[in-house]
Motif scaffolding. Structure first.
Motif, PDB file in Angstrom:
ATOM      1  N   GLU A  51     -35.739   9.119  18.422  1.00  0.00           N
ATOM      2  CA  GLU A  51     -35.834   7.695  18.830  1.00  0.00           C
ATOM      3  C   GLU A  51     -35.208   6.837  17.666  1.00  0.00           C
ATOM      4  N   LEU A  52     -35.702   7.310  16.569  1.00  0.00           N
ATOM      5  CA  LEU A  52     -35.409   6.706  15.243  1.00  0.00           C
ATOM      6  C   LEU A  52     -33.836   6.653  14.923  1.00  0.00           C
ATOM      7  N   LYS A  53     -33.429   7.739  15.204  1.00  0.00           N
ATOM      8  CA  LYS A  53     -31.944   8.028  14.820  1.00  0.00           C
ATOM      9  C   LYS A  53     -31.048   7.059  15.961  1.00  0.00           C
ATOM     10  N   ASP A  54     -31.813   6.850  17.140  1.00  0.00           N
ATOM     11  CA  ASP A  54     -30.941   6.099  18.150  1.00  0.00           C
ATOM     12  C   ASP A  54     -31.181   4.678  17.550  1.00  0.00           C
ATOM     13  N   ILE A  55     -32.334   4.226  17.095  1.00  0.00           N
ATOM     14  CA  ILE A  55     -32.439   2.830  16.509  1.00  0.00           C
ATOM     15  C   ILE A  55     -31.438   2.748  15.559  1.00  0.00           C
ATOM     16  N   VAL A  56     -31.369   3.536  14.663  1.00  0.00           N
ATOM     17  CA  VAL A  56     -30.457   3.229  13.436  1.00  0.00           C
ATOM     18  C   VAL A  56     -28.856   3.274  13.996  1.00  0.00           C
ATOM     19  N   SER A  57     -28.536   4.265  14.605  1.00  0.00           N
ATOM     20  CA  SER A  57     -27.210   4.532  14.950  1.00  0.00           C
ATOM     21  C   SER A  57     -26.660   3.119  15.729  1.00  0.00           C
ATOM     22  N   THR A  58     -27.703   2.577  16.697  1.00  0.00           N
ATOM     23  CA  THR A  58     -27.019   1.409  17.416  1.00  0.00           C
ATOM     24  C   THR A  58     -27.201  -0.054  16.944  1.00  0.00           C
ATOM     25  N   TRP A  59     -27.841  -0.276  15.454  1.00  0.00           N
ATOM     26  CA  TRP A  59     -27.797  -1.376  14.881  1.00  0.00           C
ATOM     27  C   TRP A  59     -26.317  -1.775  14.671  1.00  0.00           C
ATOM     28  N   ARG A  60     -26.238  -3.137  14.812  1.00  0.00           N
ATOM     29  CA  ARG A  60     -24.921  -3.517  14.353  1.00  0.00           C
ATOM     30  C   ARG A  60     -24.934  -5.145  13.905  1.00  0.00           C
ATOM     31  N   GLY A  61     -26.407  -5.474  13.937  1.00  0.00           N
ATOM     32  CA  GLY A  61     -26.497  -6.905  12.965  1.00  0.00           C
ATOM     33  C   GLY A  61     -26.461  -7.970  14.251  1.00  0.00           C
ATOM     34  N   PRO A  62     -25.924  -9.131  13.711  1.00  0.00           N
ATOM     35  CA  PRO A  62     -25.118  -9.370  12.665  1.00  0.00           C
ATOM     36  C   PRO A  62     -26.142  -9.203  11.360  1.00  0.00           C
ATOM     37  N   GLY A  63     -27.236  -9.529  11.140  1.00  0.00           N
ATOM     38  CA  GLY A  63     -28.116  -9.276  10.024  1.00  0.00           C
ATOM     39  C   GLY A  63     -28.589  -8.038   9.654  1.00  0.00           C
ATOM     40  N   THR A  64     -29.430  -7.968   9.023  1.00  0.00           N
ATOM     41  CA  THR A  64     -30.291  -6.682   8.338  1.00  0.00           C
ATOM     42  C   THR A  64     -31.455  -6.187   9.555  1.00  0.00           C
ATOM     43  N   LEU A  65     -31.494  -4.773   9.712  1.00  0.00           N
ATOM     44  CA  LEU A  65     -32.708  -4.512  10.304  1.00  0.00           C
ATOM     45  C   LEU A  65     -33.643  -3.976   9.156  1.00  0.00           C
ATOM     46  N   VAL A  66     -34.955  -4.277   9.124  1.00  0.00           N
ATOM     47  CA  VAL A  66     -35.827  -3.905   8.026  1.00  0.00           C
ATOM     48  C   VAL A  66     -36.663  -2.802   9.069  1.00  0.00           C
ATOM     49  N   LEU A  67     -36.812  -1.642   8.358  1.00  0.00           N
ATOM     50  CA  LEU A  67     -37.699  -0.410   8.727  1.00  0.00           C
ATOM     51  C   LEU A  67     -38.732  -0.108   7.986  1.00  0.00           C
ATOM     52  N   VAL A  68     -39.919  -0.192   8.048  1.00  0.00           N
ATOM     53  CA  VAL A  68     -41.012   0.028   7.113  1.00  0.00           C
ATOM     54  C   VAL A  68     -41.656   1.258   7.582  1.00  0.00           C
ATOM     55  N   SER A  69     -41.606   2.586   6.788  1.00  0.00           N
ATOM     56  CA  SER A  69     -42.253   3.784   7.145  1.00  0.00           C
ATOM     57  C   SER A  69     -42.892   4.259   6.288  1.00  0.00           C
ATOM     58  N   HIS A  70     -42.750   5.663   6.346  1.00  0.00           N
ATOM     59  CA  HIS A  70     -43.455   6.662   5.348  1.00  0.00           C
ATOM     60  C   HIS A  70     -42.488   7.533   4.860  1.00  0.00           C
ATOM     61  N   GLY A  71     -42.642   8.259   3.575  1.00  0.00           N
ATOM     62  CA  GLY A  71     -42.104   8.913   2.935  1.00  0.00           C
ATOM     63  C   GLY A  71     -41.423  10.242   3.868  1.00  0.00           C
ATOM     64  N   PHE A  72     -42.219  10.700   4.468  1.00  0.00           N
ATOM     65  CA  PHE A  72     -42.259  12.014   5.475  1.00  0.00           C
ATOM     66  C   PHE A  72     -41.316  11.481   6.628  1.00  0.00           C
ATOM     67  N   THR A  73     -41.170  10.234   7.104  1.00  0.00           N
ATOM     68  CA  THR A  73     -40.294   9.761   8.037  1.00  0.00           C
ATOM     69  C   THR A  73     -38.834   9.404   7.519  1.00  0.00           C
ATOM     70  N   ILE A  74     -38.874   9.030   6.097  1.00  0.00           N
ATOM     71  CA  ILE A  74     -37.488   8.796   5.796  1.00  0.00           C
ATOM     72  C   ILE A  74     -36.770  10.176   5.215  1.00  0.00           C
ATOM     73  N   GLU A  75     -37.559  10.867   4.605  1.00  0.00           N
ATOM     74  CA  GLU A  75     -37.044  12.272   4.148  1.00  0.00           C
ATOM     75  C   GLU A  75     -36.129  12.883   5.023  1.00  0.00           C
ATOM     76  N   PRO A  76     -36.231  13.157   6.334  1.00  0.00           N
ATOM     77  CA  PRO A  76     -34.981  13.848   7.046  1.00  0.00           C
ATOM     78  C   PRO A  76     -34.136  13.013   7.535  1.00  0.00           C
ATOM     79  N   LEU A  77     -34.099  11.629   7.438  1.00  0.00           N
ATOM     80  CA  LEU A  77     -32.925  10.927   7.630  1.00  0.00           C
ATOM     81  C   LEU A  77     -31.939  10.959   6.423  1.00  0.00           C
ATOM     82  N   ILE A  78     -32.379  11.276   5.043  1.00  0.00           N
ATOM     83  CA  ILE A  78     -31.643  11.282   3.976  1.00  0.00           C
ATOM     84  C   ILE A  78     -31.313  12.624   3.662  1.00  0.00           C
TER      85      ILE A  78
END
Length: 161
Positions: free
Chosen positions: A134-161
């Protein structure tokens, strides 16, 4: 590297530069990219001692008293990050946060927009990883025009990077 991952990596870089030591030119370039819009700012919640120990036994999403929460340093970090977004002209179109109190508080203290709660930003320990998808879908579909701010946890961020 896929397009969504490239945009996400740039956004992560910008935020790491904002809260840690960095070269001025790199920092300005990262902020300029975020100010240009269409990017995603992925933020780990602000300081919440005791650090990497997780939440205490009896943790409940509906009761902040059962969770690890921001301390004074963390509250100052949340406010400072929001001020950095404003001073660099970053237009925020949407703010999503893990429902965990330290994340919601970080997002609220930034004061860059209305904060929406999303379980997609809670660490996903399920081997089928439905929240991660679900998070990958949120990230992959964002087009703006502004910025999407996602506030999360290190254990959520780690697999994305």
């Amino acid at each position: 590297m896929t397009c969504w991952l490239g945009r996400l990596a740039l956004s992560i870089l910008a935020l790491l530069l904002a809260v840690g030591p960095a070269l001025a030119a790199d920092e300005q370039g990262a902020w300029a990219a975020l100010a240009g819009g269409g990017h995603i700012a992925l933020i780990r919640h602000a300081n919440a001692p005791p650090g990497h120990g997780g939440d205490p036994p009896g943790f409940r999403f509906d009761d902040c008293k059962t969770q690890r929460n921001l301390d004074d340093k963390g509250r100052a970090q949340g406010k400072a990050l929001g001020e950095a977004f404003r001073s660099h002209g970053v237009r925020v179109d949407r703010v999503l946060s893990s429902p965990v109190c330290r994340c919601m508080d970080t997002a609220s203290l930034m004061a860059v927009g209305n904060v929406e709660s999303s379980y997609a930003l809670v660490p996903d320990r399920d081997p089928n990883r439905p929240r991660f998808r679900e998070l990958k879908d949120i990230v992959s579909t964002w087009r703006g025009p502004g910025t999407l701010v996602l506030v999360s946890h290190g254990f959520t961020i780690e697999p994305l990077i």
